[in-house]
Design an enzyme around this catalytic site. Structure first.
Site, PDB file in Angstrom:
ATOM      1  N   HIS A 124       0.513  -1.015   0.086  1.00 64.40           N
ATOM      2  CA  HIS A 124       0.283  -0.156   0.563  1.00 64.40           C
ATOM      3  C   HIS A 124       1.022   0.866  -0.256  1.00 64.40           C
ATOM      4  O   HIS A 124       1.232   1.912   0.731  1.00 64.40           O
ATOM      5  CB  HIS A 124      -0.486   0.254   1.390  1.00 64.40           C
ATOM      6  CG  HIS A 124      -1.625  -1.385   1.352  1.00 64.40           C
ATOM      7  ND1 HIS A 124      -0.967  -3.008   1.705  1.00 64.40           N
ATOM      8  CD2 HIS A 124      -2.783  -1.404   0.991  1.00 64.40           C
ATOM      9  CE1 HIS A 124      -2.011  -3.279   1.804  1.00 64.40           C
ATOM     10  NE2 HIS A 124      -3.335  -2.750   1.405  1.00 64.40           N
ATOM     11  N   HIS A 180      -3.977   3.136  -3.630  1.00 64.77           N
ATOM     12  CA  HIS A 180      -4.348   2.997  -2.784  1.00 64.77           C
ATOM     13  C   HIS A 180      -3.416   1.906  -1.602  1.00 64.77           C
ATOM     14  O   HIS A 180      -2.511   1.321  -1.114  1.00 64.77           O
ATOM     15  CB  HIS A 180      -5.654   2.746  -1.678  1.00 64.77           C
ATOM     16  CG  HIS A 180      -6.130   1.455  -0.088  1.00 64.77           C
ATOM     17  ND1 HIS A 180      -6.046   2.907   0.749  1.00 64.77           N
ATOM     18  CD2 HIS A 180      -6.105   0.119  -0.303  1.00 64.77           C
ATOM     19  CE1 HIS A 180      -6.193   1.382   1.394  1.00 64.77           C
ATOM     20  NE2 HIS A 180      -6.459   0.522   1.018  1.00 64.77           N
ATOM     21  N   GLU A 199     -17.600  -3.425  24.784  1.00 64.25           N
ATOM     22  CA  GLU A 199     -17.208  -3.875  24.416  1.00 64.25           C
ATOM     23  C   GLU A 199     -15.997  -4.930  23.875  1.00 64.25           C
ATOM     24  O   GLU A 199     -14.440  -5.368  24.790  1.00 64.25           O
ATOM     25  CB  GLU A 199     -17.398  -5.654  24.385  1.00 64.25           C
ATOM     26  CG  GLU A 199     -19.209  -5.919  25.750  1.00 64.25           C
ATOM     27  CD  GLU A 199     -20.497  -4.924  24.488  1.00 64.25           C
ATOM     28  OE1 GLU A 199     -21.490  -5.708  25.740  1.00 64.25           O
ATOM     29  OE2 GLU A 199     -20.691  -4.649  23.665  1.00 64.25           O
ATOM     30  N   HIS A 207     -28.860 -14.881  25.747  1.00 64.40           N
ATOM     31  CA  HIS A 207     -27.395 -14.845  26.388  1.00 64.40           C
ATOM     32  C   HIS A 207     -27.024 -15.359  26.313  1.00 64.40           C
ATOM     33  O   HIS A 207     -26.487 -15.532  27.392  1.00 64.40           O
ATOM     34  CB  HIS A 207     -28.698 -14.016  27.383  1.00 64.40           C
ATOM     35  CG  HIS A 207     -28.496 -12.483  27.444  1.00 64.40           C
ATOM     36  ND1 HIS A 207     -29.635 -11.596  26.179  1.00 64.40           N
ATOM     37  CD2 HIS A 207     -27.873 -11.384  28.126  1.00 64.40           C
ATOM     38  CE1 HIS A 207     -29.066 -10.721  26.438  1.00 64.40           C
ATOM     39  NE2 HIS A 207     -28.798 -10.380  27.626  1.00 64.40           N
TER      40      HIS A 207
END
Length: 665
Positions: A32, A267, A419, A481
């Protein structure tokens, strides 16, 4: 211009970065070049005029940290490391992206001197930088004293549009603003290009307003190719005392390439021979591939200045040691990842305490009881939770939360419902050195954090994940859950040790194993429901092996039951029931499969002798267990999602019962 006799400009020095990137990508035929070419002017200013570092000692405690969050532009940092004098040779640059080279396709922290963190998954480098800045702030508060500012460094980050598009950037930048991490300075490569082209079709955020809303100091947009503007912005950012800073730098991707600059073509692909030659001509770079004039290399070399900066700090350290000998000793201990001399005594106290508990206890509660002993004994433990402290039970009696008691040294972080951000920040804290970070969430939400957990393992960092509500045993919250596949899925991550303890003593062992382990992360899978105390008569050494004989029988067993966590209790009940039926079985507790796998063959043969049928029991996905039981064995597990009902009813409905085990035997 004859650079051997004429004073070199910032642009000419930046061009050394550009052409090392061009040549390395060209030689490897992959890479890149666009980001290194576009950010070279910013990098030249930062690394030559602001960054405090010493190439001879990449681990100097008080160095500034530099994070290339847009890690695909790795040739930018490799060029900088080579030019400033790190142990990255021109041959290493030529071997870019080749097998066993220290110049990998994306920067790797444990491979290349001077690379602070492994970057590539966009946004996580930025999150690591937030963790490093957090660590600096807390470490400074813990150890600095009036007249002795021994910890005082900045964390600088380069990031691009991709980092800001990733959701983790919101999580961590919001926290950095709340925490007021004024020594975090981020340079945003605002070039308007990502892989698919011009970003205005999918990214129109008002980035300046976004970061101001987070509570950041925002500078710019400035011209990222104007060295004076970059220098002025950096100087201003360093003077900020209350907020992190984002410097928005308008740049052109692939700057200097006459036909490809400003396009997505530059890129992630080589310029090609013709465009590389045209760029040389356009920028007046008349040197061959990988050729850097000696005078230019000398202008970049930071060996002497780095040595002088660290020598000055060493003088400060000597004065600090004289004034505060115990503090100085403690600073050096924790930043070297050394456990205190009292560690053996702490473990003895912990194990005795946990073995003394008779009542059935949830392993999440056993974890908290463990922390009540460990946190006061290990000041480097830096805990936290993703808004589940009362459920994960990750706070000890002596935990001091960052935002509630700013007059004290924090050892606990409220990460909010973040999280992924929490986990990546903990990686940055671990990389910084000085702390052992741990953080909690529900096991099922480890999916949110998974890529950061993977990065912990890839970088071999001591990060501890406290994952509670580990099974269908959480009951009424139901299938959203109840983790079914999560233990099995996490066990597939190389270098991650997942501990699923059956009781208080195994929980204490899991914690001490995670703390003593310096070459990788650990996850503690902990129950919501109470578990009987089963392992108190087992030695520490046996449990530390990851799998051991918990309860044996006289003579050769008819079967071996292998279980983890809450299902060890079911195995023990099945053993009793089978004994009444004239059947003899051995119960093996296997709290950590990866640790057990690392044991020698004699231990494996001792615990799981051949020729005896085996049954594995775990309230989760069964596939991993077949390697232990064999095709002629059996697994009591769950290969479907759970149910919303009291825990006992869910266990019965899904067939994880004593009766099922007895039937299989």
């Amino acid at each position: 211009m004859d650079m051997s006799t004429t004073h070199m400009t910032s642009r000419e020095l930046a061009n050394a970065i550009r052409f090392l990137a061009i040549d390395a990508v060209e030689k490897s035929k992959s890479g890149h070049p666009g980001a290194p070419m576009g950010m070279a002017d910013i990098a030249e200013v930062l690394w030559r005029h602001h960054l405090n570092h010493n190439p001879a000692d990449p681990h100097w405690i008080n160095r500034d940290r530099f994070v290339l969050s847009n890690g695909h532009g790795s040739m930018l940092i490799y060029a900088l490391l080579h030019l400033t004098g790190y142990a990255v040779s021109i041959e290493d640059i030529k071997n870019f992206r080749q097998l066993h080279s220290i110049t990998a396709g994306h920067p790797e922290a444990d491979m290349t001197p001077g690379v602070e963190t492994t970057t590539g998954p966009l946004g996580q480098g930025l999150a690591n930088a937030v963790g490093m800045a957090l660590a600096e702030s807390i470490l400074a508060k813990r150890f600095n004293r009036p007249g002795h500012t021994i910890i005082d460094h900045h964390t600088y980050t380069f990031l691009g549009d991709g980092c800001l598009m990733e959701g983790i950037s919101h999580e961590v930048c919001s926290l950095a603003g709340v925490w007021g991490l004024n020594k975090l300075i981020c340079f945003y490569d605002d070039n308007g290009i990502s892989i698919d082209g011009h970003v205005d079709g999918w990214f129109k955020d008002d980035t300046a307003s976004r970061f101001k809303a987070y509570g950041w100091n925002v500078i710019g947009p400035i011209d990222g190719h104007d060295a004076q503007a970059v220098n002025a912005a950096t100087t201003t950012a360093k003077s900020e005392t209350a907020k992190p800073t984002l410097i928005i730098c308008k740049t052109t991707i692939g700057w200097g390439a006459p036909n490809m600059a400003g396009t997505h073509d530059v890129h992630g692909a080589p310029l090609g021979e013709k465009e590389a030659a045209a760029t040389r001509e356009s920028l007046g770079w008349r040197y061959g591939p990988f050729e850097i004039p000696a005078t230019m290399k000398a202008a970049w070399d930071a060996a002497e200045t780095g040595k002088a900066k660290q020598a000055k700090w060493n003088e400060q350290l000597t004065q600090y040691q004289a004034a505060f000998p115990e503090l100085a000793k403690e600073l050096l201990r924790c930043t070297r990842d050394e456990l205190p001399a009292s560690w053996t005594a702490t473990k003895a106290q912990l194990f005795a305490s946990m073995k003394a508990i008779e009542a059935p206890t949830a392993s999440r509660k056993s974890s908290q009881q463990t922390l009540d002993i460990l946190v006061p004994a290990l000041p480097e433990l830096l805990g936290g939770s993703a808004d589940l402290t009362g459920s994960n039970l990750t706070a000890a009696k002596t935990s001091v939360t960052w935002h509630l008691k700013t007059d004290q040294v924090a050892n606990y972080i409220s990460y909010g419902v973040r999280e992924f951000g929490m986990s990546a920040i903990m990686n940055g804290v671990a990389l910084h050195k000085g702390f052992i970070p741990y953080g909690g969430t529900f096991a099922v939400f480890s999916d949110y954090a998974r890529n950061a957990i993977r990065m912990s393992a890839l970088m071999k960092q001591r990060v501890i994940y406290v994952l509670t509500h580990d099974s269908i045993g959480l009951g009424e919250d139901g299938p959203t859950h109840q983790p079914i596949e999560h233990a099995a899925s996490l066990r597939l991550i190389p270098h991650l040790d997942l501990w699923r303890p059956c009781d208080g003593f195994e929980t204490a062992i899991a914690w001490t194993a995670a703390i003593e382990r310096k070459d990788g992360p650990s996850a503690l899978f902990l129950s919501r429901q109470n578990l009987p105390q089963l392992s108190k008569n087992i030695s520490e050494a046996d449990v530390m092996r990851g799998g051991y004989v918990l309860s044996d029988c006289d003579g050769k067993p008819d079967a071996i039951l292998i279980a983890t966590g809450s299902e060890v209790g079911l195995a023990m009940q099945a053993q009793e029931s089978l004994r009444a039926k004239g059947k003899s079985v051995r119960v093996v507790s296997m709290p950590c499969t990866s640790v057990f796998d690392r044991q020698d063959q004699s231990w494996h043969a001792n615990v799981l002798p051949s020729g005896i049928k085996r049954i594995a029991i775990e309230a989760g996905h069964p596939d991993l267990w077949w390697k232990y039981v064999g095709l002629d064995g059996a697994v009591v597990g769950i290969n479907r999602f759970g149910e919303s009902a009291p825990a006992a009813a869910v266990y019965k409905a899904l067939g994880v019962t004593v009766e099922r085990i007895v039937e299989l035997v």
